[in-house]
Design an enzyme around this catalytic site. Structure first.
Site, short mmCIF file in Angstrom:
data_model
loop_
_atom_site.label_atom_id
_atom_site.label_comp_id
_atom_site.label_asym_id
_atom_site.label_seq_id
_atom_site.Cartn_x
_atom_site.Cartn_y
_atom_site.Cartn_z
N PRO A 11 0.74 -1.34 0.04
CA PRO A 11 -0.08 0.05 0.22
C PRO A 11 0.90 1.48 0.09
CG PRO A 11 -0.15 -1.24 2.08
CD PRO A 11 0.45 -2.08 1.11
N ASN A 12 0.40 1.98 -0.88
CA ASN A 12 0.84 3.72 -0.94
C ASN A 12 2.33 3.63 -1.57
OD1 ASN A 12 -1.03 5.06 0.79
ND2 ASN A 12 -0.33 3.70 2.47
N ARG A 19 5.24 11.01 -2.78
CA ARG A 19 4.73 10.66 -1.51
C ARG A 19 5.79 11.10 -0.38
NH1 ARG A 19 4.71 4.76 1.32
NH2 ARG A 19 4.01 5.18 3.13
N TYR A 24 11.15 9.17 0.93
CA TYR A 24 11.03 8.26 -0.03
C TYR A 24 11.65 8.26 -1.21
CZ TYR A 24 7.79 6.07 3.46
OH TYR A 24 7.19 5.42 4.46
N ASN A 75 8.06 -5.44 -0.78
CA ASN A 75 8.02 -4.19 -0.06
C ASN A 75 6.59 -4.11 0.42
OD1 ASN A 75 7.83 -1.66 1.51
ND2 ASN A 75 8.87 -0.48 -0.21
N ALA A 78 2.96 -0.31 4.66
CA ALA A 78 2.50 -0.58 6.18
C ALA A 78 2.10 -1.81 6.62
CB ALA A 78 1.45 0.50 6.35
N HIS A 81 4.14 -4.11 9.29
CA HIS A 81 3.86 -3.83 10.58
C HIS A 81 2.70 -4.26 11.38
CE1 HIS A 81 7.06 -1.28 9.54
NE2 HIS A 81 6.40 -0.45 8.85
N ASP A 88 1.91 -15.51 6.68
CA ASP A 88 1.29 -16.99 6.45
C ASP A 88 1.51 -17.20 5.05
OD1 ASP A 88 -1.32 -17.00 9.19
OD2 ASP A 88 1.07 -17.07 9.22
N GLU A 99 12.72 -8.78 2.04
CA GLU A 99 11.89 -7.71 2.33
C GLU A 99 12.74 -6.55 2.09
OE1 GLU A 99 10.77 -7.84 6.49
OE2 GLU A 99 10.22 -5.92 6.49
N HIS A 101 12.78 -2.18 2.36
CA HIS A 101 12.08 -1.03 2.34
C HIS A 101 12.75 0.22 1.92
CE1 HIS A 101 9.25 -2.71 5.25
NE2 HIS A 101 10.32 -3.55 5.59
N VAL A 102 12.42 1.29 1.32
CA VAL A 102 12.95 2.42 0.74
C VAL A 102 13.41 3.22 1.88
CG1 VAL A 102 12.68 4.83 -0.64
CG2 VAL A 102 11.50 2.44 -1.29
N SER A 103 12.88 3.48 3.02
CA SER A 103 13.41 4.29 3.98
C SER A 103 14.29 3.22 5.33
CB SER A 103 12.36 5.11 4.77
OG SER A 103 11.23 3.88 5.46
N ARG A 108 12.87 5.48 12.16
CA ARG A 108 11.66 6.13 12.08
C ARG A 108 10.91 5.84 13.56
NH1 ARG A 108 8.91 5.31 6.58
NH2 ARG A 108 7.76 7.03 7.31
N ARG A 112 7.39 1.09 13.67
CA ARG A 112 7.88 0.97 12.32
C ARG A 112 9.26 -0.09 12.52
NH1 ARG A 112 5.62 3.86 8.12
NH2 ARG A 112 4.88 5.96 8.97
O1 LIG Z 1 4.59 2.43 3.38
C1 LIG Z 1 5.88 2.20 3.83
C2 LIG Z 1 7.04 2.21 2.95
C3 LIG Z 1 8.04 1.36 3.60
O2 LIG Z 1 7.84 0.25 3.42
C4 LIG Z 1 9.53 1.81 2.95
O3 LIG Z 1 9.51 1.25 1.78
O4 LIG Z 1 10.37 2.35 3.48
C5 LIG Z 1 8.17 1.60 5.08
C6 LIG Z 1 6.93 1.28 6.02
O5 LIG Z 1 6.86 1.54 7.34
C7 LIG Z 1 5.84 2.39 5.27
O6 LIG Z 1 4.48 2.19 5.92
#
Ligand SMILES: O=C1C[C@@](O)(C(=O)O)C[C@@H](O)[C@@H]1O
Length: 153
Positions: A11-12, A19, A24, A75, A78, A81, A88, A99, A101-103, A108, A112
């Site tokens: 998501p997002n 964003r 990011y 990725n 959210a 978390h 599963d 796994e 994550h960009v950040s 943070r 997170r």
């Molecule tokens: O949507 C995201 C992006 C994220 O997965 C990242 O790529 O840094 C980090 C997550 O905590 C956040 O909710």
């Protein structure tokens, strides 16, 4: 047959580039995917990409990967978390995953720092910006444990 990698963004991540660019960056998801496919060609592997804002759709895509995909780069956004369901699904299909994550999620908000996936991931990449996708694909092409696959239904 070329190694088949599924790149999942949660998501997002479709908002990447617009964003919270201070967190990011300004590269769009479309740019990330285009670069990933160029890199995949250079590495002689296949990349499939999937993005959804919906947990169940991500679960469905992971389940559909059984027998078709050798490794997953995810990725989860959210859902990292919150989602036992995605954990599963990944365990259920028996496909190795990375796994990403960009950040740097560890720099943070405290909540997170917890991931429902990290302890089962072959690798976790965070804080490299979108270069993390490049690093993950390079690793997947050269070091991914090939899909052992769970038993067929
Ligand atoms: O949507 C995201 C992006 C994220 O997965 C990242 O790529 O840094 C980090 C997550 O905590 C956040 O909710």
């Amino acid at each position: 047959m070329a190694q088949r990698i599924l790149l999942i963004n949660g998501p997002n991540l479709n908002l990447l580039g617009t964003r919270e660019p201070q967190i990011y960056g300004s590269t769009t998801l479309n740019d990330v995917i285009n670069q990933a496919k160029v890199q995949a060609d250079q590495l002689s592997i296949q990349i499939e990409d999937f993005q959804s804002n919906h947990e169940g759709a991500i679960v469905d895509r992971i389940q559909a990967a059984r027998g078709e995909i050798d490794g997953i780069i995810i990725n989860p956004g959210a859902f990292t978390h919150t989602s036992v369901a995605i954990r599963d699904a990944l365990l259920g299909v028996g496909i190795s995953f990375i796994e990403i994550h960009v950040s740097n999620v560890h720099a943070r908000e405290p909540w997170r720092k917890h991931s429902y996936l990290s302890d089962k991931a072959q690798a976790v990449i965070c804080g490299l910006g979108v270069f993390g996708y490049t690093a993950a694909i390079e690793f997947a092409a050269k070091h991914m444990k090939v899909n052992t696959g769970a038993s067929k239904l």
